[in-house]
Design a protein around this motif. Structure first.
Motif, mmCIF file in Angstrom:
data_model
loop_
_atom_site.group_PDB
_atom_site.id
_atom_site.type_symbol
_atom_site.label_atom_id
_atom_site.label_comp_id
_atom_site.label_asym_id
_atom_site.label_seq_id
_atom_site.Cartn_x
_atom_site.Cartn_y
_atom_site.Cartn_z
ATOM 1 N N ARG A 69 0.832 -1.206 0.000
ATOM 2 C CA ARG A 69 0.000 0.000 0.000
ATOM 3 C C ARG A 69 0.865 1.254 0.000
ATOM 4 O O ARG A 69 0.582 2.223 -0.703
ATOM 5 N N LEU A 70 1.933 1.247 0.779
ATOM 6 C CA LEU A 70 2.802 2.417 0.856
ATOM 7 C C LEU A 70 3.526 2.645 -0.470
ATOM 8 O O LEU A 70 3.717 3.791 -0.892
ATOM 9 N N ALA A 71 3.942 1.551 -1.113
ATOM 10 C CA ALA A 71 4.574 1.692 -2.428
ATOM 11 C C ALA A 71 3.576 2.260 -3.432
ATOM 12 O O ALA A 71 3.918 3.117 -4.258
ATOM 13 N N ARG A 72 2.341 1.782 -3.362
ATOM 14 C CA ARG A 72 1.288 2.298 -4.236
ATOM 15 C C ARG A 72 1.037 3.772 -3.950
ATOM 16 O O ARG A 72 0.828 4.583 -4.855
ATOM 17 N N ASN A 73 1.085 4.130 -2.672
ATOM 18 C CA ASN A 73 0.891 5.510 -2.253
ATOM 19 C C ASN A 73 1.968 6.414 -2.846
ATOM 20 O O ASN A 73 1.690 7.514 -3.334
ATOM 21 N N ALA A 74 3.217 5.936 -2.811
ATOM 22 C CA ALA A 74 4.331 6.735 -3.332
ATOM 23 C C ALA A 74 4.192 6.955 -4.831
ATOM 24 O O ALA A 74 4.441 8.061 -5.340
ATOM 25 N N LYS A 75 3.801 5.914 -5.566
ATOM 26 C CA LYS A 75 3.624 6.055 -7.004
ATOM 27 C C LYS A 75 2.460 6.987 -7.321
ATOM 28 O O LYS A 75 2.521 7.787 -8.262
ATOM 29 N N VAL A 97 -7.110 17.104 -1.524
ATOM 30 C CA VAL A 97 -7.779 16.012 -0.819
ATOM 31 C C VAL A 97 -8.009 14.909 -1.838
ATOM 32 O O VAL A 97 -8.755 15.089 -2.800
ATOM 33 N N ASP A 98 -7.367 13.748 -1.634
ATOM 34 C CA ASP A 98 -7.344 12.704 -2.658
ATOM 35 C C ASP A 98 -7.788 11.373 -2.080
ATOM 36 O O ASP A 98 -7.177 10.861 -1.137
ATOM 37 N N SER A 99 -8.841 10.805 -2.670
ATOM 38 C CA SER A 99 -9.369 9.533 -2.179
ATOM 39 C C SER A 99 -8.445 8.362 -2.472
ATOM 40 O O SER A 99 -8.588 7.294 -1.877
ATOM 41 N N GLY A 100 -7.502 8.527 -3.378
ATOM 42 C CA GLY A 100 -6.643 7.426 -3.782
ATOM 43 C C GLY A 100 -5.325 7.348 -3.047
ATOM 44 O O GLY A 100 -4.534 6.443 -3.295
ATOM 45 N N THR A 101 -5.058 8.289 -2.145
ATOM 46 C CA THR A 101 -3.795 8.306 -1.412
ATOM 47 C C THR A 101 -4.058 8.019 0.056
ATOM 48 O O THR A 101 -4.959 8.603 0.655
ATOM 49 N N SER A 102 -3.271 7.131 0.647
ATOM 50 C CA SER A 102 -3.513 6.734 2.032
ATOM 51 C C SER A 102 -3.018 7.774 3.028
ATOM 52 O O SER A 102 -3.788 8.289 3.829
ATOM 53 N N TYR A 104 -0.440 3.501 -12.183
ATOM 54 C CA TYR A 104 -0.960 2.232 -12.637
ATOM 55 C C TYR A 104 -2.339 1.996 -12.052
ATOM 56 O O TYR A 104 -2.838 2.761 -11.240
ATOM 57 N N TYR A 105 -2.945 0.923 -12.498
ATOM 58 C CA TYR A 105 -4.382 0.756 -12.315
ATOM 59 C C TYR A 105 -4.814 0.727 -10.852
ATOM 60 O O TYR A 105 -5.858 1.255 -10.493
ATOM 61 N N GLU A 106 -4.043 0.078 -9.988
ATOM 62 C CA GLU A 106 -4.460 -0.103 -8.604
ATOM 63 C C GLU A 106 -4.080 1.076 -7.720
ATOM 64 O O GLU A 106 -3.853 0.923 -6.527
ATOM 65 N N SER A 107 -4.030 2.274 -8.268
ATOM 66 C CA SER A 107 -3.640 3.428 -7.463
ATOM 67 C C SER A 107 -4.825 4.062 -6.748
ATOM 68 O O SER A 107 -4.665 5.030 -6.031
#
Length: 491
Positions: free
Chosen positions: A104-110, A360-365, A130-133
């Motif tokens: 999740r954190l790697a996805r967050n960084a991307k 404010v971004d719903s896709g970032t943790s 990428y798709y799962e962001s």
């Protein structure tokens, strides 16, 4: 006067070299908040053991997580869709919770890399790395008769597309247009039907099928491509019960090819909620949307409401959405952060009248601060946490602590976000679960904030918003926070 002078002297003695010893909005009595490690571990174990497969069976009606009645216990009278954290569907692919968190954190960084780059480079295509962001999966119905759809909800995306059968390796849960009487392909010969040469839209195809083509080129070199069509979108969670039409003729991308990363996944497209003509929320002509970001270990849905704002209570506050900072995102005026009673002023993107913008971004943790501010924030936090046992950092985190038996709690300095509200400063108090993130189940917790290399980019993530109802009032261009609403009423 004597007491005030004493307070200033005490402040200087205790907190030098800090220059921000300022009372909190209410008083200097803001102190610490406590996290229960035992409860956290139990929630993680329950989450990892939960079988998510049943949530996405087409024949199963997803249970309602709230009711829409006229009683005072329910603040809503609108239509909604069930929304789940994406990790509930991804967790089966990971050995343990620690592996899932690190992913999740790697996805967050991307994700952040994409967002920040788009602010500086102004890319033609507004698409994530990428798709799962994205972070949330919404469940709704498409077509007539309805087909169950599981789509990623993303406030940072401005387009809607999902997989269309038939094509090779088509995901199990993808939509079949041949089964729907309400499906209609966009005819690119009709004036105004096909955008053409506008980033994602590539104009008419060259094979004589009169299709209006689209192509999403992801930054990890994967692609989604197909053609535009119209379809009806409904929900079974309506104010009056039964099927309710959300959009009668939604213009969407019917994908004949999608990223390889989604093959075998249980979600089959993206439902963009960004401020753009082609997004779902704008095609719906919605005046608002509202939801409670759940704990990331929740195995139940939150309800994403349309055209219905919660009834304000004593804790409700509103802050304007800033229009001319970056029109492809939702930004608000975050002016600073309190760590206990110390106020740290933050400087981020500013618009023409000097207001500070935070996306404010719903896709970032996790929330992310400019490096200089983050260093000040972290140093203030650690100075107020000297009683805690430090541990080495963890990839994206540099401030971590240990809980070891019999100390089954973590007591940390309270953090408060300060916004520019309608009538003055407004504050959002964070509890310990919004401040710290467990890294696995061995008692290691890290400060759930991260620095950025972009000097003027601040982002508020969903980890800091979990448990708070967040409402996007599009009609009045306001963001409404209801910190107690998710606790006191159905979600």
């Amino acid at each position: 006067m004597a007491f005030f002078a004493f307070f200033l002297i005490l402040c200087l003695l205790l907190f030098l070299p800090s220059t921000n010893c300022i009372s909190s909005p209410e008083s200097q009595h803001t102190q610490t908040v406590r996290l229960n490690h035992h409860d956290t571990i139990q929630a993680i174990e329950d989450f990892m053991a939960f079988d998510a497969g049943q949530l996405l069976q087409e024949s199963i009606q997803v249970p309602a997580t709230t009711t829409t009645t006229s009683s005072s216990s329910s603040p809503f009278q609108g239509n909604y869709i069930p929304v789940y954290d994406i990790d509930i569907f991804l967790k089966s692919g990971y050995e343990d919770y620690r592996s899932l968190i690190l992913f999740r954190l790697a996805r967050n960084a991307k994700r952040f890399e994409w967002l920040s780059t788009s602010l500086t480079d102004s890319p033609v295509d507004d698409i994530p790395y990428y798709y799962e962001s994205a972070s949330y999966v919404g469940i709704m119905d498409i077509g007539n008769p309805p087909q169950r759809a599981h789509l990623l909800i993303d406030t940072g995306s401005r387009f809607v597309w999902w997989d269309c059968q038939p094509w090779n390796n088509c995901p199990t849960f993808s939509y079949n247009p041949s089964r729907s009487s309400s499906y209609r392909q966009v005819d690119c010969r009709m004036e105004g039907e096909c955008p053409g040469n506008e980033g994602l839209f590539w104009g008419c195809d060259m094979d004589g099928n009169n299709k209006c083509e689209f192509k999403v080129m992801y930054r990890d070199s994967t692609e989604a491509e197909g053609f535009l069509a119209y379809e009806k979108v409904t929900t079974t969670h309506g104010e009056e019960g039964g099927d309710v039409v959300l959009v009668e003729n939604l213009r969407f991308g019917c994908a004949e090819k999608s990223p390889a990363s989604m093959i075998g996944k249980k979600f089959t497209g993206i439902l963009g909620f960004g401020p753009n003509t082609y997004s779902f929320i704008y095609q719906m002509n919605a005046t608002s949307f509202s939801f409670c970001p759940k704990s990331h270990t929740a195995s139940v849905a939150t309800s994403l409401y349309f055209n219905s704002l919660p009834i304000p209570d004593d804790f409700t506050f509103r802050t304007p959405l800033l229009q001319n900072i970056q029109p492809i995102y939702y930004a608000v005026n975050l002016t600073g952060v309190y760590v206990r009673w110390e106020f740290l002023e933050i400087k981020s993107l500013t618009n023409s009248d000097g207001r500070v913008g935070a996306v404010v971004d719903s896709g970032t943790s996790i929330s992310m601060f400019p490096l200089q501010f983050y260093n000040q924030f972290r140093d203030t936090f650690t100075r107020h946490s000297q009683w805690l046992s430090r541990l080495p950092g963890e990839q994206f985190f540099d401030t971590c602590y240990n809980i070891s038996s019999p100390e089954w709690y973590l007591e940390v300095p309270e953090i408060i976000f300060q916004f520019s509200g309608v009538t003055g400063h407004e504050v959002l108090r964070l509890d310990a679960n919004q401040i710290m993130m467990p890294i696995g189940t061995d008692g290691k917790y890290c400060l759930a904030f991260s620095p950025t290399k972009f000097r003027q980019f601040t982002l508020i993530g969903t980890w800091q918003l979990q448990g708070t109802r967040v409402s996007f009032d599009l009609a009045n261009q306001m963001l409404q926070f209801d910190p107690e609403n998710c606790k006191n009423s159905p979600s």
